[in-house]
Scaffold this active site. Structure first.
Site, PDB file in Angstrom:
ATOM      1  N   THR A 108     -24.212  18.316  22.880  1.00 37.76           N
ATOM      2  CA  THR A 108     -24.568  19.604  22.285  1.00 37.76           C
ATOM      3  C   THR A 108     -23.371  20.239  21.601  1.00 37.76           C
ATOM      4  OG1 THR A 108     -26.240  19.914  24.015  1.00 37.76           O
ATOM      5  CG2 THR A 108     -25.573  21.861  22.766  1.00 37.76           C
ATOM      6  N   TYR A 194     -23.333  11.119  33.853  1.00 37.98           N
ATOM      7  CA  TYR A 194     -24.402  11.573  32.952  1.00 37.98           C
ATOM      8  C   TYR A 194     -25.241  10.373  32.523  1.00 37.98           C
ATOM      9  CZ  TYR A 194     -26.289  13.735  28.619  1.00 37.98           C
ATOM     10  OH  TYR A 194     -27.091  14.202  27.613  1.00 37.98           O
ATOM     11  N   LYS A 222     -25.974  14.102  36.284  1.00 37.15           N
ATOM     12  CA  LYS A 222     -26.832  14.776  35.311  1.00 37.15           C
ATOM     13  C   LYS A 222     -27.847  13.737  34.861  1.00 37.15           C
ATOM     14  CE  LYS A 222     -27.038  16.790  30.675  1.00 37.15           C
ATOM     15  NZ  LYS A 222     -26.303  17.079  29.411  1.00 37.15           N
TER      16      LYS A 222
END
Length: 365
Positions: A108, A194, A222
């Site tokens: 992001t 992640y 995550k």
């Protein structure tokens, strides 16, 4: 910057000392026959973290309790450089609305479009400006283990509280390779692994996580595969954050997730905090879903970049290859803001539909 230069000199001196003191050992290892490459590897050697980084380290247990972590967006100036004033303002908005941590330079935040110098600088700035108010996670993962090691050393040296590590993408490896990759960085400090197969092209199966879970520095995972996978981990008392905003409410309240690493919280941090802190709330979840759906119709962070520009929180500048959503989608966002309520969104300016010629696309940065 002075601190980084000092650290660089320290690392160079340390490396030279290590080379001199171990040169004989290296020659001996090279001359030994019959040993596998794995037996000869120095898998756990890393450079000590300077005192600044040690002082800023946070306990794994402190991080495991966090409910809401924002994958923070990186704004740009018209020439493509970081807009640090807009960045600071956005982080402040997160803190004011109860966000507990930020991922710096993640997908992001467009870490994939940054040089490592930019990346580490932004982590350092975030720590220095906000590290006492919010936990700072540096995305120091890479598909190159060597790069991941070096970036993680630098990240902890400038004071990040924890590292975020993805599995090697594009040049994929074996399951044993994944375990070796993660173990090469886990000993440096608190770490979240992640898993997002839609981006990496390879799932991190539970067996890999179980293999590295023995490390005291593994904070958790995550997870973007879905809530059934999350339940597998929470049943074994492994901490998990949902990486899917459309599933995070159920993940938190029905599947045992600790919370979420959220993209949507860039825009509505207060609502996302309520969603993850105040108990099951299907009506609030349903209220947010049109925004979540809109954000992810195109690959993240295209929707988020467009939204923050139209809210006046950042300049309408995109580093290529990202480009803004088309005008009909920009108009749809304005309607979504009005439906949810402008007061729930970051920034103070009126939301507006930007014209095509108001966006700046930067190819060289």
């Amino acid at each position: 910057m002075a601190m980084l230069k000092c650290y660089g000199a320290y690392v160079n001196e340390l490396s030279l000392q290590f080379s001199r003191s171990n040169s004989g050992d290296v020659k001996n290892r090279r001359n030994v026959k019959g040993k596998s490459p794995q037996a000869a590897a120095i898998s756990d050697f890393h450079r000590p973290i300077p005192s600044f980084g040690v002082k800023n380290m946070t306990s794994v247990d402190d991080i495991k309790s966090l409910r809401l972590i924002t994958a923070i967006k990186t704004p740009y100036l018209p020439d493509g450089r970081f807009d640090l004033e807009a960045y600071d303002a956005l982080v402040n908005m997160q803190i004011e609305d109860g966000v507990e941590g930020v991922i710096v330079g993640g997908t992001t935040g467009e870490g994939q479009l940054m040089s490592w110098d930019e990346h580490i600088m932004l982590i350092a700035r975030t720590v220095n400006s906000f590290g006492r108010l919010i936990k700072v996670f540096g995305n120091t993962g890479s598909n190159s283990t060597g790069e991941a090691i070096h970036a993680t050393e630098q990240g902890f040296a400038v004071g990040m509280h924890a590292a975020l590590h993805i599995n090697p993408y594009y040049g994929k490896t074996s399951m044993k390779g994944l375990v070796a990759h993660f173990k090469s960085v886990l000993h440096m400090g608190p770490t979240i692994i992640y898993n997002v197969p839609s981006r990496t092209g390879q799932d991190i199966p539970p067996g890999v996580i179980y293999s590295v879970a023995e490390s005291a520095n593994l904070v958790g995972v995550k997870e973007c595969v879905g809530n059934d996978r999350i339940k597998q981990y929470t049943d074994k008392r492994i901490v998990v954050w949902s990486g899917n905003d459309d599933e995070c409410h159920d993940a938190r309240w029905d599947y045992g997730a600790t919370g979420a690493v959220s993209v949507t919280s860039n825009l509505v941090p207060g609502l996302m905090r309520r969603l993850l802190f105040e108990g099951k709330n299907p009506s609030l979840n349903a209220k947010i879903m049109p925004l979540v759906k809109w954000l992810f119709e195109e690959p993240n962070p295209i929707g988020l970049n467009t939204a923050l520009a139209q809210l006046g929180v950042m300049s309408p500048v995109f580093r290529l290859p990202y480009v803004p959503l088309p005008r009909p989608k920009r108009e749809e966002f304005v309607n979504i803001v009005k439906e949810i309520g402008r007061e729930h969104f970051v920034g103070e300016k009126d939301v507006q539909v930007l014209d095509d010629d108001e966006f700046v696309l930067v190819g060289r940065y």
